[in-house]
Design an enzyme around this catalytic site. Structure first.
Site, PDB file in Angstrom:
ATOM      1  N   ASP A  34       0.823  -1.208   0.000  1.00  0.00           N
ATOM      2  CA  ASP A  34       0.000   0.000   0.000  1.00  0.00           C
ATOM      3  C   ASP A  34       0.859   1.262   0.000  1.00  0.00           C
ATOM      4  O   ASP A  34       0.424   2.309  -0.494  1.00  0.00           O
ATOM      5  CB  ASP A  34      -0.892   0.041   1.254  1.00  0.00           C
ATOM      6  CG  ASP A  34      -1.839  -1.134   1.336  1.00  0.00           C
ATOM      7  OD1 ASP A  34      -1.844  -1.979   0.414  1.00  0.00           O
ATOM      8  OD2 ASP A  34      -2.572  -1.222   2.335  1.00  0.00           O
ATOM      9  N   ASP A  37      -2.601   5.561  -3.019  1.00  0.00           N
ATOM     10  CA  ASP A  37      -1.954   4.425  -2.376  1.00  0.00           C
ATOM     11  C   ASP A  37      -1.222   3.635  -3.454  1.00  0.00           C
ATOM     12  O   ASP A  37      -1.725   3.479  -4.577  1.00  0.00           O
ATOM     13  CB  ASP A  37      -2.966   3.518  -1.688  1.00  0.00           C
ATOM     14  CG  ASP A  37      -3.438   4.060  -0.343  1.00  0.00           C
ATOM     15  OD1 ASP A  37      -3.160   5.244  -0.047  1.00  0.00           O
ATOM     16  OD2 ASP A  37      -4.109   3.301   0.386  1.00  0.00           O
ATOM     17  N   HIS A  90      -7.864  -0.151  -3.630  1.00  0.00           N
ATOM     18  CA  HIS A  90      -6.758  -1.013  -4.043  1.00  0.00           C
ATOM     19  C   HIS A  90      -7.204  -1.968  -5.158  1.00  0.00           C
ATOM     20  O   HIS A  90      -8.200  -2.683  -5.024  1.00  0.00           O
ATOM     21  CB  HIS A  90      -6.160  -1.785  -2.880  1.00  0.00           C
ATOM     22  CG  HIS A  90      -5.614  -0.882  -1.814  1.00  0.00           C
ATOM     23  ND1 HIS A  90      -5.311  -1.317  -0.549  1.00  0.00           N
ATOM     24  CD2 HIS A  90      -5.317   0.453  -1.823  1.00  0.00           C
ATOM     25  CE1 HIS A  90      -4.852  -0.301   0.171  1.00  0.00           C
ATOM     26  NE2 HIS A  90      -4.855   0.788  -0.595  1.00  0.00           N
ATOM     27  N   ASP A 134      -5.646  -4.588  -6.348  1.00  0.00           N
ATOM     28  CA  ASP A 134      -5.168  -5.967  -6.345  1.00  0.00           C
ATOM     29  C   ASP A 134      -6.158  -6.971  -5.754  1.00  0.00           C
ATOM     30  O   ASP A 134      -5.781  -8.113  -5.443  1.00  0.00           O
ATOM     31  CB  ASP A 134      -3.802  -6.075  -5.653  1.00  0.00           C
ATOM     32  CG  ASP A 134      -3.741  -5.438  -4.279  1.00  0.00           C
ATOM     33  OD1 ASP A 134      -4.785  -4.952  -3.811  1.00  0.00           O
ATOM     34  OD2 ASP A 134      -2.652  -5.412  -3.677  1.00  0.00           O
ATOM     35  N   ARG A 151     -16.913  -6.918 -10.404  1.00  0.00           N
ATOM     36  CA  ARG A 151     -16.409  -5.569 -10.650  1.00  0.00           C
ATOM     37  C   ARG A 151     -15.809  -5.459 -12.053  1.00  0.00           C
ATOM     38  O   ARG A 151     -14.587  -5.314 -12.209  1.00  0.00           O
ATOM     39  CB  ARG A 151     -15.340  -5.213  -9.613  1.00  0.00           C
ATOM     40  CG  ARG A 151     -15.770  -5.404  -8.171  1.00  0.00           C
ATOM     41  CD  ARG A 151     -14.566  -5.283  -7.248  1.00  0.00           C
ATOM     42  NE  ARG A 151     -14.926  -5.500  -5.844  1.00  0.00           N
ATOM     43  CZ  ARG A 151     -14.041  -5.570  -4.863  1.00  0.00           C
ATOM     44  NH1 ARG A 151     -12.743  -5.446  -5.141  1.00  0.00           N
ATOM     45  NH2 ARG A 151     -14.435  -5.759  -3.614  1.00  0.00           N
ATOM     46  N   SER A 179     -12.789  -6.859   1.848  1.00  0.00           N
ATOM     47  CA  SER A 179     -13.885  -7.608   1.238  1.00  0.00           C
ATOM     48  C   SER A 179     -13.512  -9.085   1.086  1.00  0.00           C
ATOM     49  O   SER A 179     -12.344  -9.472   1.234  1.00  0.00           O
ATOM     50  CB  SER A 179     -14.219  -7.028  -0.142  1.00  0.00           C
ATOM     51  OG  SER A 179     -13.331  -7.519  -1.131  1.00  0.00           O
ATOM     52  N   CYS A 211      -0.802  -7.861  -0.797  1.00  0.00           N
ATOM     53  CA  CYS A 211      -0.711  -6.666   0.055  1.00  0.00           C
ATOM     54  C   CYS A 211       0.503  -6.706   0.965  1.00  0.00           C
ATOM     55  O   CYS A 211       1.133  -5.670   1.226  1.00  0.00           O
ATOM     56  CB  CYS A 211      -1.957  -6.528   0.924  1.00  0.00           C
ATOM     57  SG  CYS A 211      -3.508  -6.367   0.038  1.00  0.00           S
TER      58      CYS A 211
END
Length: 364
Positions: free
Chosen positions: A74, A160, A211, A213, A230, A266, A319
Site C-alpha cells: 500500500d 496508495d 486497491h 489488487d 467488478r 472484502s 498486500c
C-alpha cells in the site's frame, strides 16, 4: 467489509489482542519460508519503528493511533531503479513509511543508480475529504457510480501504491476511495519523462473501491485475473484486448471459511495472490475454487499457504509484500497502441479547472 460488525456495536479501538497478532505473525513467517524455499531473499521492516498505538499530530490533523505495517504494497512501490513512497490518504497511515525507511536508505547507499522519491505528503485537512460519501444509501451510490465520486476531494495529491499496477512500461492506476485524480495526474507527470505511460482505470460496480489488487490482477505477461463482481470499463481495457492479453473472470471466493470478525477487507481478498514467476503463484489455502481454476484452466503451479489470520490486519499475500528486485529488464507488453487514449482521465471523468497566472482557463 466482510462483516457488518458496526451495525451491532461500535468498532473496537486500541491494540489488537496478542493472540491475533501472534497468529498473523506465524502466517507471515510461513510466507517467508515459502519465499526462501524458492530462492527469494526476504527483508522485513524495522521493528524499532513499529510502535503504532501512539497518537499522532500535525498542524492540520490529529489521529488517536496509527495503523499497522502488514501491507507494504500500500505504501511503497519499485519502478525500475526508483523506489516511490506513496502519500497515502488516511490520517492513521500518514507515518506508515517510517518502518521501511531503514531498508530504503540501505538500498540508496548500496546502489548509486537507485532513485528515492517521496510523493508530496498531503496536509490531510478537513477539506481533503468528502464526508457526505459515507451517508449515501446504496441506491444513491448506484446512481452516482459512473460519476466516480468518492470520499476524497481533489484538494491534494493522494494515492496508495496498491492502486498502481506496473506492467513493463505501463502503469495502470485505479481512481478509488484512496486515490484521487490529482494523484493520478501527479503519477502521469512524474513517470512520463521516464518512459512510463500511466493509464487510468475504473470499476464502477465496486461502490467502495480501494486497491486494485483484489479486482484486476496481472499474474504474468499475458493474463489478468478479473473480478466478476467488478467489471472494468470497456474503453479502459481496450489496450489489453488489442495486445492479445487474456482477461479471465475468477471463480467466486470460498464460502466455507469466514474472514476474521474484525477484517476490514472484502471477501475478494481471494484474488490477492502473489506471482513468484510467470507460471507459479501463491494462494491462500482455503480458496479452493480459485486454486482449482488456476491449476486446471490456466495451467499454473499453485502454492497454497495459510494466511487468513493476516486478513484482520488489512490485506493478503499481495498486500503484505513489496517487490524490490526481480530478474529481467523492462519490456513493452503493449506494442500495439493504435488510437491509444487515457480515456479514464480525459473523457470519463470531469477534471477540476485550473487557473494559472498568465494563462487561459484550461483542463488538464
Amino acid at each position: 467489509m466482510s462483516h457488518n460488525f458496526s451495525d451491532w456495536m461500535p468498532w473496537p479501538t486500541g491494540p489488537k489482542l496478542k493472540k491475533f497478532v501472534d497468529n498473523a505473525n506465524k502466517e507471515l513467517e510461513g510466507f517467508r519460508e515459502i519465499f526462501e524455499g524458492e530462492g527469494v531473499k526476504v527483508r522485513r521492516p524495522d521493528r524499532n519503528l513499529c510502535n503504532f498505538n501512539v497518537q499522532t499530530k500535525t498542524p492540520d490533523f490529529e489521529s488517536p493511533n496509527q495503523y499497522c505495517v502488514v501491507c507494504p504494497r500500500d505504501v511503497i512501490m519499485t519502478v525500475g531503479n526508483e523506489v516511490v513512497e506513496a502519500p497515502m490518504c488516511k490520517r492513521s497511515r500518514f507515518f506508515e513509511y517510517r518502518p521501511f525507511r531503514t531498508l530504503i536508505r540501505e538500498y540508496f547507499d548500496a546502489d548509486p543508480q537507485m532513485i528515492w522519491t517521496a510523493a508530496p505528503k498531503p496536509m490531510m485537512g478537513d477539506d481533503a475529504y468528502n464526508p457526505a460519501f459515507w451517508d449515501w444509501s446504496v441506491e444513491e451510490r448506484i446512481e452516482r457510480m459512473h460519476k466516480y465520486e468518492y470520499c476524497l476531494s481533489e484538494k491534494e495529491v493522494m494515492f496508495d501504491a496498491a492502486d498502481c499496477l506496473l506492467i513493463g512500461n505501463m502503469m495502470f492506476v485505479q481512481q478509488s476511495m484512496v486515490t484521487n485524480l490529482a494523484g493520478i495526474r501527479w503519477l502521469k507527470r512524474h513517470f512520463a519523462p521516464k518512459g512510463i505511460t500511466v493509464h487510468t482505470m475504473h470499476f464502477p460496480y465496486d461502490l467502495y473501491p480501494s486497491h486494485m489488487d483484489c479486482t484486476f490482477v496481472a499474474i504474468n505477461g499475458h493474463t489478468v485475473l478479473t473480478n466478476p463482481d467488478r467489471p472494468a470499463v470497456d474503453e479502459e481495457v481496450k489496450i489489453f484486448k488489442q495486445n492479445d492479453w487474456r482477461l479471465v473472470d475468477v471463480p467466486f471466493y470460498t464460502t466455507e471459511k469466514e474472514h476474521p470478525i474484525m477484517c476490514q477487507s472484502s471477501r475478494w481478498l481471494s484474488m490477492n495472490v502473489f506471482s513468484i514467476s510467470p507460471s507459479k503463484v501463491v494462494v491462500e489455502e482455503t480458496e479452493k475454487p480459485l486454486i482449482s481454476f488456476l491449476e486446471k484452466e490456466l495451467g499454473m503451479d499453485v502454492i497454497p499457504i495459510p494466511f487468513r489470520h493476516v486478513f484482520e490486519f488489512g490485506g493478503s499475500l499481495h498486500c503484505s509484500t513489496w517487490d524490490v528486485r526481480r530478474n529481467g529488464g523492462v519490456r513493452d507488453f503493449f506494442p500495439n497502441r493504435e488510437d491509444y487514449e487515457d480515456v479514464g482521465l480525459t473523457r470519463l471523468t470531469d477534471l477540476p479547472l485550473v487557473l494559472a497566472k498568465g494563462v487561459d482557463l484550461v483542463k488538464f
